[in-house]
Design a protein around this motif. Sequence first.
Motif, PDB file in Angstrom:
ATOM      1  N   UNK A  26      -3.180  12.723  10.990  1.00  0.00           N
ATOM      2  CA  UNK A  26      -2.816  14.141  11.023  1.00  0.00           C
ATOM      3  C   UNK A  26      -1.308  14.331  10.962  1.00  0.00           C
ATOM      4  N   UNK A  27      -0.593  13.506  11.721  1.00  0.00           N
ATOM      5  CA  UNK A  27       0.876  13.630  11.746  1.00  0.00           C
ATOM      6  C   UNK A  27       1.464  13.280  10.385  1.00  0.00           C
ATOM      7  N   UNK A  28       0.916  12.277   9.734  1.00  0.00           N
ATOM      8  CA  UNK A  28       1.409  11.894   8.413  1.00  0.00           C
ATOM      9  C   UNK A  28       1.165  12.997   7.395  1.00  0.00           C
ATOM     10  N   UNK A  51      -8.959   3.028   1.678  1.00  0.00           N
ATOM     11  CA  UNK A  51      -9.289   3.082   3.103  1.00  0.00           C
ATOM     12  C   UNK A  51     -10.658   2.438   3.284  1.00  0.00           C
ATOM     13  N   UNK A  52     -10.781   1.574   4.277  1.00  0.00           N
ATOM     14  CA  UNK A  52     -12.037   0.884   4.502  1.00  0.00           C
ATOM     15  C   UNK A  52     -13.092   1.837   5.070  1.00  0.00           C
ATOM     16  N   UNK A  53     -14.337   1.492   4.820  1.00  0.00           N
ATOM     17  CA  UNK A  53     -15.446   2.384   5.118  1.00  0.00           C
ATOM     18  C   UNK A  53     -15.536   2.732   6.604  1.00  0.00           C
ATOM     19  N   UNK A  79      -9.678   9.311   8.656  1.00  0.00           N
ATOM     20  CA  UNK A  79      -8.700   9.794   7.684  1.00  0.00           C
ATOM     21  C   UNK A  79      -9.070  11.165   7.141  1.00  0.00           C
ATOM     22  N   UNK A  80     -10.333  11.529   7.257  1.00  0.00           N
ATOM     23  CA  UNK A  80     -10.744  12.865   6.820  1.00  0.00           C
ATOM     24  C   UNK A  80     -10.209  13.907   7.810  1.00  0.00           C
TER      25      UNK A  80
END
Length: 431
Positions: free
Chosen positions: A216-218, A234-236, A242-243
């Motif tokens: 979120x910060x990124x 991105x790994x599963x 990441x969503x």
Amino acid sequence: MPVRTSRGALHHAAEPPRRPTPRADAVTGTDFRIVDLTDLTDLTDSRDLTDPAGRADPAGRADPAGRADPAARADLTNSRDLTDSTDLTDPRDLTDLAALLTGTGTGAAAHTAWDAASVALLPPRLGRPYLRPGHCRVVVASEAGRPVGLLPLLRGTPGRLPQALLDPDPETAAVLPADPGDLLFVGGCVDLVAGAAVAAGLTEERRRAVRRGLVDRAWEQAGRDGLVPLALHVRDDEVADFRGPGRRAAELGVTCLLRLPRDGSDASYLAGLGQSGRRTVLKDRRKAAEAGLRSEVRPAGELTAAAAELVVAVKRRYGVEEHPRLVRARLARWAADPAGERVAFAVSDGAGPVAVTFGCVRGTGLEIYETGLADAHPHRHEAYAESLFQAPVAFAQARGITTIDLGLDATTPKTRRGATLAPTWVVRPDQ
């Protein structure tokens, strides 16, 4: 497609180091801040930016091929956890963080055990000079002054898209800026994996919360800077973190993981393959023996020069040109990193190596880095199967290793020998 103005480096070394501004997040008790890598490398002695033998990096601060490579970290898998901490608001905050990310520290932070999807995402590879410090940032999560999460951010290279974006899906293509220099790779852009390193001592719930807060910060920072955030491969098991609002994930590739029985028994491994897989593996072994091929495991650094031409041959076969000198330098850097145990699985005939596969042991896992293979050899297939599968499996069985990460692509030969597949993802803005 919107046109964005290309910007310069994120931060210039000539400027005085800025103290990272902490931001309290919804994750209770966790602060998130962004630190420019130049702030950290400015605080380390020049000896810290050389390889373990004290030599200056032969390729300088940037990989001549324009890619970032994985770099050194202490092997923290079996290290003790933190027993004391330093508040990052203390005057020593940047110095302590620099020591963590360049592998020069000996204090509490240096002994934190970290979990990540790949050895390429673990500290202190973030502090290596060939990652172009002026284009790198790190999102740091801390609790009570103790770093508990690290997320690399890498600015895109003007005029050059990474391989994974050369043929993107239409929705991803729609968000790409006119200049690749306006991309911000969330989770880095190293070894075809993006992700965060989180302290191993956290519960699974806390790890996920920290990882979500870092991402979120990124994303927030990318918006402030007018950059397009992307996370590639991105790994599963991490993509859910990441969503978030304004983001969409799409499948990008697949990774192959071979799980081995914990008892280290070859009979158990063969039994778990099923009839077809068993037949394939036994045929591999028989054909390699009939061809008179020799297999050995050696320290990776001993084979980087001999393997360079073999790696070039593989790349050329798939339409990628890379100079042997650059390949040698890249392999030598990788082999010299003190992260884990760097090994090479060499398969030779009477004239020398026919195939070489490089891998890194970390705990009970073996992560395959790259394979080189002679382009024209009567036993090319047998050497490939021995170097990438049979030799690593035998090594793993002898060492108590239970997982082998075989990397992306070439899924058919890998699944025939027992590997399972999982998708990798691109996470991008939702337009």
